[in-house]
Every structure is written in C-alpha cells, then in structure tokens.
Design a protein around this motif. Sequence first.
Motif, PDB file in Angstrom:
ATOM      1  N   HIS A  38       0.738  -1.243  -0.097  1.00 29.12           N
ATOM      2  CA  HIS A  38       0.036  -0.042   0.091  1.00 29.12           C
ATOM      3  C   HIS A  38       0.811   1.256   0.174  1.00 29.12           C
ATOM      4  N   GLY A  83      -5.607 -10.727   5.152  1.00 27.60           N
ATOM      5  CA  GLY A  83      -6.687 -11.092   6.315  1.00 27.60           C
ATOM      6  C   GLY A  83      -6.352 -10.358   7.671  1.00 27.60           C
ATOM      7  N   THR A  84      -5.528  -9.295   7.490  1.00 21.83           N
ATOM      8  CA  THR A  84      -5.452  -8.439   8.705  1.00 21.83           C
ATOM      9  C   THR A  84      -5.360  -7.024   8.251  1.00 21.83           C
ATOM     10  N   TYR A  85      -5.925  -6.313   9.108  1.00 18.18           N
ATOM     11  CA  TYR A  85      -6.260  -4.811   8.953  1.00 18.18           C
ATOM     12  C   TYR A  85      -5.039  -4.151   9.557  1.00 18.18           C
ATOM     13  N   LYS A  86      -3.855  -4.731  10.017  1.00 18.12           N
ATOM     14  CA  LYS A  86      -2.738  -4.026  10.590  1.00 18.12           C
ATOM     15  C   LYS A  86      -1.911  -3.475   9.583  1.00 18.12           C
ATOM     16  N   TYR A  87      -1.588  -2.183   9.706  1.00 20.59           N
ATOM     17  CA  TYR A  87      -0.985  -1.274   8.907  1.00 20.59           C
ATOM     18  C   TYR A  87       0.391  -0.975   9.629  1.00 20.59           C
ATOM     19  N   TYR A 143       0.429   5.416   0.869  1.00 19.63           N
ATOM     20  CA  TYR A 143      -0.393   6.638   1.210  1.00 19.63           C
ATOM     21  C   TYR A 143       0.684   7.645   1.480  1.00 19.63           C
ATOM     22  N   PHE A 165       3.308   1.619   9.273  1.00 20.14           N
ATOM     23  CA  PHE A 165       3.723   2.887   8.577  1.00 20.14           C
ATOM     24  C   PHE A 165       5.182   2.990   8.980  1.00 20.14           C
ATOM     25  N   GLY A 166       6.024   3.143   8.112  1.00 18.27           N
ATOM     26  CA  GLY A 166       7.369   3.417   8.193  1.00 18.27           C
ATOM     27  C   GLY A 166       7.551   5.195   8.458  1.00 18.27           C
ATOM     28  N   TYR A 177       4.315   7.041   2.108  1.00 17.39           N
ATOM     29  CA  TYR A 177       4.780   6.147   2.890  1.00 17.39           C
ATOM     30  C   TYR A 177       4.223   4.627   2.144  1.00 17.39           C
ATOM     31  N   ARG A 236       0.709  -4.926   4.283  1.00 19.65           N
ATOM     32  CA  ARG A 236      -0.337  -5.393   4.895  1.00 19.65           C
ATOM     33  C   ARG A 236      -0.413  -6.882   4.774  1.00 19.65           C
ATOM     34  N   HIS A 252      -2.804   0.646  -4.151  1.00 20.54           N
ATOM     35  CA  HIS A 252      -2.115  -0.588  -3.401  1.00 20.54           C
ATOM     36  C   HIS A 252      -2.160  -1.667  -4.536  1.00 20.54           C
TER      37      HIS A 252
END
Lengths: 110, 112
Positions: free
Chosen positions: A34, A94-98, A36, A100-101, A87, A91, A49
């Motif tokens: 992804h 199956g997970t919503y966890k992002y 952003y 970011f660096g 950024y 991801r 993405h």
Amino acid sequence: DAKTTQPNSMESNEEEPVHLPCNHSTISGTDYIHWYRQLPSQGPEYVIHGLTSNVNNRMASLAIAEDRKSSTLILHRATLRDAAVYYCILRGSGTYKYIFGTGTRLKVLA
Amino acid sequence: GAGVSQSPSNKVTEKGKDVELRCDPISGHTALYWYRQRLGQGLEFLIYFQGNSAPDKSGLPSDRFSAERTGESVSTLTIQRTQQEDSAVYLCASSPYIGEQFFGPGTRLTVL
C-alpha cells in the motif's frame, strides 16, 4: 511484521515524473503493498495498492518488481500539490494492521 | 458525504490527568483504526476495530491506553494519567474493506 525501507527525502521538478522507491525484501507471498501520502498538517490519504501486478489509477502507478522485494510509486507529472510524505506499507492478507515507516518526504520544485 | 471527524482538534492537559479522544467514522465503515504520530515521525499503529471488537490491541503503548467502539460507529481512545511522552497527534481512520483507509484530521494532544 514485514518492514519497508524508503529514502528519507527526494526532490523533483514540477511537471516531471517522479519515481519513489520502496524496498521490502522480507515480504511474504500474501502481503499487499500500500502507498499513502500525508500532506502538511493533514491526515494521510490513500494513493494506491497492489499485490503482484502493476496497478494504475488516477493518482499514480505502482510498479512491483517480479520478485516482489521492491516496488516503485510513479507520479507521472509532479505538481506542487504533490509535495508530501509518501509511505510504503505492507499489509498481511486477512489483517487490517498497517505498519507505517518513516516515509519519503517529496519536495517539488517550481 | 461527511468524512471521518475527530474531536477535540486540540487538547492541552496537565501531566497526570485523563483524556478522552473521540472519532466518528464514515457511516457504514466496519473497520476503525487509531494511530499516534509524534512530531516529525511516521504513524504508529495503536489499535483497530472490526465492528465493535478489537482483534489486535498489540500497538497500545501501555495499560494507561484503552479504546472502545460502540454501535459499530463512534470510538473513544482514553489515556489515563497522561505523561509528557503522550504528546502527539492522534489519528483515526475508517475503512469499508481491506484496501483504503480514510483518515480524520487528528487530535493534537499536548501534555504539560
């Protein structure tokens, strides 16, 4: 969590293409890539993405390397409004966890 | 339609006080996220909700931080006994599916 590596900053001239690189050598086969961007004093906004194939939308293009260990966000004609922090995020499927660096700060020169 | 809204936009508090930050997601979005962004830093994932449940709370920095969501709508992030290192912009985002998150403008928290 797979990590991404991006240059801290880049510069581009207005109306020229910009290629923003991202390395993700530990990407797994089901991780989505992804992008952003965050304009000054604003919340981030979605850019694009993809999973394996190159993707195009009205904002940008995403080029994904064949081995998926790197990708490039392409802005076809940079404008002053494209100045932002970009950024690159992985991801897991199956997970919503992002995660970011620190992103790449793009400066566009008039 | 309306985007993600957050309140307050700015909050100044004294060390040791509790604060409550609110997020109103876009109607119909099932997923809701909280992030923290310290000055000059990237976004730090805190927690996300799928509906009213929070499958992943691993990003909450300490037990002083908690969050809840009701009615698959509004969410509140509560920080108890605030510390100066809690000073940051707290961002909320919502999404209708796994793909695109819509971010709110954030709440800037300053702990004196």
